[in-house]
Scaffold this motif. Structure first.
Motif, PDB file in Angstrom:
ATOM      1  N   GLU A  45       0.803  -1.221   0.000  1.00 50.02           N
ATOM      2  CA  GLU A  45       0.000   0.000   0.000  1.00 50.02           C
ATOM      3  C   GLU A  45       0.832   1.265   0.000  1.00 50.02           C
ATOM      4  O   GLU A  45       0.348   2.330  -0.382  1.00 50.02           O
ATOM      5  CB  GLU A  45      -0.931  -0.009   1.214  1.00 50.02           C
ATOM      6  CG  GLU A  45      -1.978  -1.116   1.173  1.00 50.02           C
ATOM      7  CD  GLU A  45      -2.921  -1.055   2.350  1.00 50.02           C
ATOM      8  OE1 GLU A  45      -2.710  -0.177   3.225  1.00 50.02           O
ATOM      9  OE2 GLU A  45      -3.865  -1.863   2.408  1.00 50.02           O
ATOM     10  N   SER A  46       2.089   1.182   0.428  1.00 50.90           N
ATOM     11  CA  SER A  46       2.936   2.379   0.459  1.00 50.90           C
ATOM     12  C   SER A  46       3.505   2.732  -0.911  1.00 50.90           C
ATOM     13  O   SER A  46       4.002   3.847  -1.101  1.00 50.90           O
ATOM     14  CB  SER A  46       4.089   2.181   1.448  1.00 50.90           C
ATOM     15  OG  SER A  46       3.620   2.059   2.765  1.00 50.90           O
ATOM     16  N   ASP A  91      -0.559  12.963   7.957  1.00 56.35           N
ATOM     17  CA  ASP A  91      -1.210  12.458   6.745  1.00 56.35           C
ATOM     18  C   ASP A  91      -0.266  12.435   5.547  1.00 56.35           C
ATOM     19  O   ASP A  91      -0.709  12.495   4.405  1.00 56.35           O
ATOM     20  CB  ASP A  91      -2.438  13.313   6.436  1.00 56.35           C
ATOM     21  CG  ASP A  91      -2.067  14.776   6.161  1.00 56.35           C
ATOM     22  OD1 ASP A  91      -0.870  15.138   6.352  1.00 56.35           O
ATOM     23  OD2 ASP A  91      -2.950  15.549   5.768  1.00 56.35           O
ATOM     24  N   ASP A 115      -0.899   9.449   3.355  1.00 54.25           N
ATOM     25  CA  ASP A 115      -2.249   9.581   2.808  1.00 54.25           C
ATOM     26  C   ASP A 115      -2.278  10.565   1.639  1.00 54.25           C
ATOM     27  O   ASP A 115      -2.972  10.339   0.642  1.00 54.25           O
ATOM     28  CB  ASP A 115      -3.220  10.066   3.892  1.00 54.25           C
ATOM     29  CG  ASP A 115      -3.431   9.026   4.982  1.00 54.25           C
ATOM     30  OD1 ASP A 115      -3.153   7.836   4.719  1.00 54.25           O
ATOM     31  OD2 ASP A 115      -3.839   9.407   6.083  1.00 54.25           O
ATOM     32  N   GLN A 153      -0.837   8.914  -1.422  1.00 52.58           N
ATOM     33  CA  GLN A 153      -1.744   7.890  -1.951  1.00 52.58           C
ATOM     34  C   GLN A 153      -2.924   8.508  -2.696  1.00 52.58           C
ATOM     35  O   GLN A 153      -3.312   8.023  -3.764  1.00 52.58           O
ATOM     36  CB  GLN A 153      -2.231   6.996  -0.811  1.00 52.58           C
ATOM     37  CG  GLN A 153      -1.144   6.112  -0.225  1.00 52.58           C
ATOM     38  CD  GLN A 153      -1.604   5.397   1.033  1.00 52.58           C
ATOM     39  OE1 GLN A 153      -2.392   5.938   1.817  1.00 52.58           O
ATOM     40  NE2 GLN A 153      -1.107   4.187   1.250  1.00 52.58           N
ATOM     41  N   GLU A 154      -3.468   9.573  -2.140  1.00 59.29           N
ATOM     42  CA  GLU A 154      -4.588  10.227  -2.801  1.00 59.29           C
ATOM     43  C   GLU A 154      -4.153  10.852  -4.124  1.00 59.29           C
ATOM     44  O   GLU A 154      -4.850  10.753  -5.144  1.00 59.29           O
ATOM     45  CB  GLU A 154      -5.178  11.299  -1.884  1.00 59.29           C
ATOM     46  CG  GLU A 154      -6.305  12.133  -2.501  1.00 59.29           C
ATOM     47  CD  GLU A 154      -7.515  11.296  -2.902  1.00 59.29           C
ATOM     48  OE1 GLU A 154      -8.310  11.768  -3.736  1.00 59.29           O
ATOM     49  OE2 GLU A 154      -7.671  10.173  -2.374  1.00 59.29           O
TER      50      GLU A 154
END
Length: 518
Positions: A226-227, A301, A304, A307-308
């Motif tokens: 996921e990273s 974040d 995050d 990723q976004e």
């Protein structure tokens, strides 16, 4: 003093190879290397190692490279004297910069003939600058640590071959590798983990434990989880002002944005390795370490946000046949081995290779990032991993440059390998660089694009290689078919819009990022 018999030298060589755990060997035949050939053939017959014979020494060198990269074990490539030796140089250079344990074993005339006009005689000693050189099998036993290539030059005198029963010592020598020193980095600064070619699992594990974005090349061995940020190349300019630290693994040479990041003097950079794998001269804030760990995760974040941004940019990438081809190959190799050629194929995969379903193993010749020897390297890697589905993706110039790698004799082991040729009749990578601008349009086709008009189908027919021409749309279905031996799938594409595609990717990324909430 009587010189050792040539056959005894050959036997001692095989004994030393077996002691090092060698399971594969490559031979390019010749007269002076005759006793070495017989010894290797006997070891093959006895099931002690597997021998691969090639008539082209350059391709033999790259075959050994592919075998060594896939197994991690030392692989010898044996040649006769003279120009045969020099043909190993490209593969040895790649092995040097990729730290691959390739052993060049070159047969030589007796030293008394050096400097004379004796046939096929030149000074072969230290013919490869910067490659570790040893004379004699005994010196090899203590002078090569297998952390890169080595050149063993053997002076063989008459009689070269004699009838004998080959008996080898098969006891493997145990080698203890000291554990690397661990450097612990704190979780505080906004950090990115950079994984270049050959980075391995360490980069992915650190990014996961630290909660940091992972910027991983396709051939890093770390592009998963996921990273992992697939479109990092298009995001670096956006996030660059906020980066406070970089932890780098492997050999990162794929993009200028990454090189620019590693050139910065205003961020701390921790590199697992040394200057030989760090692509710019190390500044004062660069620290070289053996391994790295972190404790705890930052409470922000940072990941995050990456990723976004990655989701938005991936969704907005322009459609293109070359991206479809790259994604089809990446997906088809999900449970197997993928070899990626240099230039555009590896860069296309860098944008669209999905970290959620990566191939089990991805290899590329990124030590010097040349196009030579790609087919032989892929064949070697596939031979070393017969339990895995094997694919290769190369451009047409890369394919043509290494086409002699397809010259495999009828008695030789052949892998089940599908080679996808992204065929645009030229070097489209240059269209995306400075020379692709309108200022150089008059010279571009001849001195950069270099179209050949070669007919790959007929070339494959001449080598007895299975061939099929497929469209980009039909490629996914074609890749579901199991290969029986080596087969080539040529996928024709246009290179007319290559520069426009690169610009459209940057433009769409900017638009996607502009729509994000500040």
């Amino acid at each position: 003093m009587t010189s050792p018999r040539a056959v005894d030298i050959a036997r001692d060589l095989v004994d030393e190879l077996l002691a090092r755990g060698t399971t594969e060997a490559v031979l390019a035949p010749g007269s002076r290397s005759g006793p070495l050939a017989l010894a290797l053939h006997a070891a093959d017959e006895q099931g002690l190692l597997r021998l691969h014979v090639r008539v082209d020494e350059r391709e033999a060198g790259f075959l050994a490279l592919g075998l060594a990269k896939a197994t991690g074990l030392p692989v010898p490539v044996v040649t006769t004297s003279g120009t045969a030796v020099a043909n190993l140089h490209p593969a040895l250079l790649e092995a040097l910069h990729a730290s691959a344990p390739v052993l060049a074993v070159t047969a030589d005339r007796p030293g008394r003939l050096r400097g004379t006009g004796a046939n096929q005689t030149t000074d072969q000693r230290r013919i490869f600058p910067h490659i570790r050189f040893v004379e004699g099998v005994a010196e090899l036993a203590v002078g090569w640590g297998e952390d890169g290539p080595c050149h063993l030059n053997l002076e063989l005198d008459q009689p070269l071959i004699e009838p004998m029963q080959w008996r080898f010592t098969t006891l493997r020598r145990s080698v203890e590798t000291p554990a690397p020193a661990v450097t612990v980095v704190d979780p505080g600064p906004r950090t990115v983990v950079l994984a270049g070619d050959g980075a391995g699992d360490g980069a992915a594990l650190l990014a996961e434990s630290g909660g940091w974005p992972l910027l991983a090349d396709p051939s890093s061995g770390a592009r998963r989880g996921e990273s992992a940020i697939a479109t990092y190349r298009l995001l670096l300019d956006h996030f660059a002002p906020r980066i406070e630290r970089v932890v780098s693994f492997g050999h990162a040479t794929l993009s200028r944005s990454v090189t620019a990041l590693l050139s910065r003097s205003d961020v701390d950079i921790v590199h697992v390795g040394d200057q030989s794998t760090f692509p710019v001269p190390a500044g004062e804030r660069v620290t070289f370490v053996e391994s790295v760990e972190t404790i705890g995760r930052p409470a922000d974040d940072w990941l995050d946000a990456w990723q976004e941004a990655d989701r938005r940019v991936r969704a907005g990438l322009p459609s293109a046949e070359v991206f479809d081809i790259a994604q089809a190959a990446w997906s088809a190799a999900a449970d197997g081995l993928l070899f990626i050629g240099s230039s555009n194929p590896v860069r296309d995969l860098d944008l669209v290779g999905d970290p959620a379903r990566p191939p089990r193993r991805v290899l590329a010749n990124r030590g010097l990032a040349g196009i030579d020897g790609a087919l032989s390297t892929a064949i070697g890697a596939a031979l070393a991993r017969p339990d895995r589905k094997a694919l290769g993706v190369v451009g047409d110039l890369t394919f043509l440059h290494g086409s002699n790698g397809l010259l495999i004799g009828p008695a030789e082991p052949r892998p089940d390998l599908t080679i996808v040729v992204v065929s645009d009749d030229g070097g489209s990578i240059f269209a995306t660089l400075e020379q692709g601008s309108a200022d150089y349009a008059v010279a571009f086709e001849r001195v950069y694009a270099t179209p050949t008009g070669a007919r790959i189908a007929e070339l494959c027919a001449g080598y007895g290689i299975a061939y099929e021409r497929v469209s980009a749309a039909a490629l996914p279905a074609a890749l579901t078919q199991e290969a029986r031996g080596v087969r080539v799938l040529e996928v024709p594409v246009s290179r007319e819009d290559r520069r426009a595609l690169a610009e459209a990717c940057v433009r769409s990324a900017h638009e996607a990022l502009d729509r994000m909430t500040p």
